[in-house]
Motif scaffolding. Structure first.
Motif, PDB file in Angstrom:
ATOM      1  N   MET A   1       0.138  -0.969  -0.380  1.00  0.00           N
ATOM      2  CA  MET A   1      -0.120   0.130   0.023  1.00  0.00           C
ATOM      3  C   MET A   1       1.049   1.031   0.136  1.00  0.00           C
ATOM      4  N   LEU A   2       2.367   1.678   1.042  1.00  0.00           N
ATOM      5  CA  LEU A   2       2.711   2.588   0.919  1.00  0.00           C
ATOM      6  C   LEU A   2       3.727   2.727  -0.166  1.00  0.00           C
ATOM      7  N   ASN A   3       3.923   1.442  -1.378  1.00  0.00           N
ATOM      8  CA  ASN A   3       4.860   1.842  -2.385  1.00  0.00           C
ATOM      9  C   ASN A   3       3.275   2.783  -3.875  1.00  0.00           C
ATOM     10  N   GLN A   4       2.224   2.169  -3.597  1.00  0.00           N
ATOM     11  CA  GLN A   4       1.213   2.973  -3.968  1.00  0.00           C
ATOM     12  C   GLN A   4       0.226   4.474  -4.104  1.00  0.00           C
ATOM     13  N   LEU A   5       0.748   4.163  -2.633  1.00  0.00           N
ATOM     14  CA  LEU A   5       0.354   5.640  -2.029  1.00  0.00           C
ATOM     15  C   LEU A   5       1.812   6.666  -2.320  1.00  0.00           C
ATOM     16  N   GLY A   6       3.167   6.307  -2.410  1.00  0.00           N
ATOM     17  CA  GLY A   6       4.037   6.946  -2.787  1.00  0.00           C
ATOM     18  C   GLY A   6       3.804   7.504  -4.508  1.00  0.00           C
ATOM     19  N   LYS A   7       3.321   6.966  -5.006  1.00  0.00           N
ATOM     20  CA  LYS A   7       3.438   6.496  -6.672  1.00  0.00           C
ATOM     21  C   LYS A   7       2.407   7.660  -6.757  1.00  0.00           C
ATOM     22  N   ILE A   8       1.059   7.758  -6.140  1.00  0.00           N
ATOM     23  CA  ILE A   8       0.146   8.680  -5.832  1.00  0.00           C
ATOM     24  C   ILE A   8       0.819  10.152  -5.740  1.00  0.00           C
ATOM     25  N   ILE A   9       1.900  10.230  -4.253  1.00  0.00           N
ATOM     26  CA  ILE A   9       2.224  11.348  -4.065  1.00  0.00           C
ATOM     27  C   ILE A   9       2.816  11.804  -5.042  1.00  0.00           C
ATOM     28  N   ARG A  10       4.135  11.137  -5.566  1.00  0.00           N
ATOM     29  CA  ARG A  10       5.423  11.600  -6.479  1.00  0.00           C
ATOM     30  C   ARG A  10       4.242  12.384  -8.065  1.00  0.00           C
ATOM     31  N   ALA A  11       3.202  11.681  -8.303  1.00  0.00           N
ATOM     32  CA  ALA A  11       2.250  11.658  -9.820  1.00  0.00           C
ATOM     33  C   ALA A  11       2.007  13.024  -9.878  1.00  0.00           C
ATOM     34  N   SER A  12       1.356  13.014  -8.230  1.00  0.00           N
ATOM     35  CA  SER A  12       0.426  14.873  -7.949  1.00  0.00           C
ATOM     36  C   SER A  12       0.920  15.933  -7.874  1.00  0.00           C
ATOM     37  N   ARG A  13       2.423  15.903  -7.235  1.00  0.00           N
ATOM     38  CA  ARG A  13       3.717  16.275  -7.265  1.00  0.00           C
ATOM     39  C   ARG A  13       4.373  17.124  -8.537  1.00  0.00           C
ATOM     40  N   THR A  14       4.806  16.517  -9.346  1.00  0.00           N
ATOM     41  CA  THR A  14       5.085  16.735 -10.126  1.00  0.00           C
ATOM     42  C   THR A  14       3.823  17.033 -11.101  1.00  0.00           C
ATOM     43  N   GLN A  15       2.845  16.616 -11.259  1.00  0.00           N
ATOM     44  CA  GLN A  15       1.817  17.596 -12.238  1.00  0.00           C
ATOM     45  C   GLN A  15       1.611  18.517 -11.323  1.00  0.00           C
ATOM     46  N   LYS A  16       1.607  19.179 -10.472  1.00  0.00           N
ATOM     47  CA  LYS A  16       1.271  20.212  -9.718  1.00  0.00           C
ATOM     48  C   LYS A  16       2.455  21.246  -9.996  1.00  0.00           C
ATOM     49  N   GLY A  17       3.229  20.437 -10.451  1.00  0.00           N
ATOM     50  CA  GLY A  17       4.570  21.994 -10.817  1.00  0.00           C
ATOM     51  C   GLY A  17       5.040  22.045  -9.135  1.00  0.00           C
ATOM     52  N   ILE A  18       5.338  21.100  -8.175  1.00  0.00           N
ATOM     53  CA  ILE A  18       5.897  21.511  -7.256  1.00  0.00           C
ATOM     54  C   ILE A  18       7.682  21.065  -6.511  1.00  0.00           C
ATOM     55  N   SER A  19       7.721  21.210  -6.624  1.00  0.00           N
ATOM     56  CA  SER A  19       9.540  20.403  -6.323  1.00  0.00           C
ATOM     57  C   SER A  19       9.304  19.589  -4.926  1.00  0.00           C
ATOM     58  N   ILE A  20      10.157  18.567  -4.784  1.00  0.00           N
ATOM     59  CA  ILE A  20      10.103  17.945  -3.435  1.00  0.00           C
ATOM     60  C   ILE A  20      10.394  18.592  -3.090  1.00  0.00           C
ATOM     61  N   ASN A  21      11.375  19.603  -2.455  1.00  0.00           N
ATOM     62  CA  ASN A  21      11.909  20.400  -1.383  1.00  0.00           C
ATOM     63  C   ASN A  21      10.571  20.780  -1.015  1.00  0.00           C
ATOM     64  N   ASP A  22      10.070  21.947  -1.513  1.00  0.00           N
ATOM     65  CA  ASP A  22       8.486  22.727  -1.333  1.00  0.00           C
ATOM     66  C   ASP A  22       7.529  21.974  -1.145  1.00  0.00           C
ATOM     67  N   TYR A  23       7.541  20.712  -1.883  1.00  0.00           N
ATOM     68  CA  TYR A  23       6.366  19.279  -1.055  1.00  0.00           C
ATOM     69  C   TYR A  23       6.754  19.024   0.055  1.00  0.00           C
ATOM     70  N   ALA A  24       7.616  19.115   0.342  1.00  0.00           N
ATOM     71  CA  ALA A  24       8.186  18.526   1.546  1.00  0.00           C
ATOM     72  C   ALA A  24       7.698  19.569   2.904  1.00  0.00           C
ATOM     73  N   ALA A  25       8.142  20.536   2.171  1.00  0.00           N
ATOM     74  CA  ALA A  25       8.672  21.885   3.614  1.00  0.00           C
ATOM     75  C   ALA A  25       6.631  22.135   4.321  1.00  0.00           C
ATOM     76  N   LYS A  26       5.405  21.632   2.862  1.00  0.00           N
ATOM     77  CA  LYS A  26       4.360  21.662   3.288  1.00  0.00           C
ATOM     78  C   LYS A  26       4.045  20.918   3.828  1.00  0.00           C
ATOM     79  N   LEU A  27       4.041  19.315   3.837  1.00  0.00           N
ATOM     80  CA  LEU A  27       4.211  17.920   4.506  1.00  0.00           C
ATOM     81  C   LEU A  27       4.481  18.573   6.226  1.00  0.00           C
ATOM     82  N   GLY A  28       5.708  18.550   6.012  1.00  0.00           N
ATOM     83  CA  GLY A  28       6.600  19.269   7.507  1.00  0.00           C
ATOM     84  C   GLY A  28       7.785  18.394   7.686  1.00  0.00           C
ATOM     85  N   VAL A  29       7.805  17.568   6.322  1.00  0.00           N
ATOM     86  CA  VAL A  29       9.163  16.512   6.697  1.00  0.00           C
ATOM     87  C   VAL A  29       9.401  16.378   5.516  1.00  0.00           C
ATOM     88  N   SER A  30      10.803  16.167   6.200  1.00  0.00           N
ATOM     89  CA  SER A  30      12.476  16.380   4.828  1.00  0.00           C
ATOM     90  C   SER A  30      11.760  15.655   3.757  1.00  0.00           C
TER      91      SER A  30
END
Length: 112
Positions: A1-30
């Motif tokens: 399940m986490l593997n699918q969740l990870g794919k969904i997170i990445r697809a959503s983030r990249t589709q929105k054009g958000i960098s991994i650093n910016d999305y991590a900051a928004k979520l409060g994680v590294s």
């Protein structure tokens, strides 16, 4: 399940054009943790992070993960639906144009 969740997170983030650093900051994680989550290299997710992801990605319905989100296509359709609805509130003509453009494009591909 986490593997699918990870794919969904990445697809959503990249589709929105958000960098991994910016999305991590928004979520409060590294960014490293988020990268590990997106690639399935971690097997733990705390509840507060799941709540933040659910707010952003609409992952859960009635307390369980939405089965349709196993399929990225359905997930992307949900995002497009939300974006079109938001655009309709501020620019109804543009929302209508985009929706009709997609509809006509689908019709053309079906006729091929």
């Amino acid at each position: 399940m986490l593997n699918q969740l990870g794919k969904i997170i990445r697809a959503s983030r990249t589709q929105k054009g958000i960098s991994i650093n910016d999305y991590a900051a928004k979520l409060g994680v590294s960014a490293g943790y988020l990268s590990n989550l997106e690639t399935g290299k971690t097997d733990t997710v705390n509840l507060s992070l799941l709540e933040k992801l659910n707010e952003d990605l609409f992952l859960f319905q009635n307390g369980t993960i939405d089965e349709n989100l196993e399929d990225h296509f359905h997930h992307r359709l949900k995002i497009v639906n939300e974006l079109l609805n938001n655009l309709k509130k501020t620019n109804p003509e543009e929302a209508e144009y985009l929706l009709s453009f997609v509809e006509k494009g689908i019709e053309l591909f079906i006729k091929r």
